[in-house]
Design an enzyme around this catalytic site. Structure first.
Site, PDB file in Angstrom:
ATOM      1  CB  THR A  11      38.604 -18.423 -15.517  1.00  0.00           C
ATOM      2  OG1 THR A  11      39.426 -18.830 -14.438  1.00  0.00           O
ATOM      3  CG2 THR A  11      39.421 -18.447 -16.781  1.00  0.00           C
ATOM      4  CE  LYS A  43      39.714 -14.154 -11.521  1.00  0.00           C
ATOM      5  NZ  LYS A  43      39.748 -15.473 -12.106  1.00  0.00           N
ATOM      6  N   GLY A  55      31.319  -8.914 -12.076  1.00  0.00           N
ATOM      7  CA  GLY A  55      32.441  -9.827 -12.173  1.00  0.00           C
ATOM      8  C   GLY A  55      32.742 -10.078 -13.636  1.00  0.00           C
ATOM      9  CB  SER A 134      37.776 -21.655 -17.701  1.00  0.00           C
ATOM     10  OG  SER A 134      38.455 -20.875 -18.631  1.00  0.00           O
TER      11      SER A 134
END
Length: 182
Positions: A11, A43, A55, A134
């Site tokens: 996330t 990420k 990303g 998120s």
């Protein structure tokens, strides 16, 4: 994005472009349903020949597949991030296999920042600031608030993710930042 209990997710990614610098930051948390599987995933990374940073948020295996596809497009269209992103988005939306991938990406080079989605969107963010995942909207709000107070994009994305981690349970403080520009 609604989390499926049997899918691995990565996330919160945020980007800030200010002056001739751009930074992308991501947290390190990977979850399976409501369980933290990994706290220090990477990420955010350099792509192509190192002149593009990106990303991802969403299902990790899906995002790795998309990074590989984007790198292939960057080889096909060197120095043309926007063209490579548009070509990837076309494939992503129309290819039967790619269409099922659940991820979003932020990519940037020296001249442009883009958000890519599986619905074929290739968006240049307003004011050079974007967030996905998120905790992306928390990080985005924090980055916009910090934009006028801080000159360094790296400091802005780092602080924005720290703020998001205070609010979003799917975001942690293991932050990786990549920058381009001087």
């Amino acid at each position: 994005m609604q989390h499926s209990p049997d899918t691995i997710y990565g996330t919160t990614i945020v980007t800030v472009r200010k002056g001739n610098r751009v930074a992308i930051a991501g947290d390190g948390q990977v979850t399976l349903g409501q369980t933290v599987l990994k706290a220090n995933a990477r990420k955010v990374r350099r792509l192509g020949k190192g002149d593009v940073i990106g990303g991802f948020a969403g299902a990790t295996a899906d995002a790795f597949t998309l990074f590989e596809r984007l790198e292939a497009k960057l080889e096909q269209y060197p120095g043309q991030l926007q063209r490579a992103a548009v070509e990837l988005a076309k494939d992503w939306r129309t290819d039967r296999y790619l269409r099922r991938l659940e991820a979003m990406m932020i990519v940037a080079d020296a001249s442009i920042s883009l958000v890519l989605t599986g619905t074929g969107d290739v968006l240049e963010p307003d004011a050079g600031v974007a967030g996905i995942g998120s905790g992306g909207m928390f990080a985005l709000a924090a980055a916009r608030a910090l934009l006028d107070r801080e000159e360094d994009p790296e400091a802005i994305v780092r602080r924005s993710l720290e703020i998001a981690a205070d609010i979003c349970v799917y975001t942690n403080r293991n932050i990786v930042v990549e920058t381009i520009g001087s």
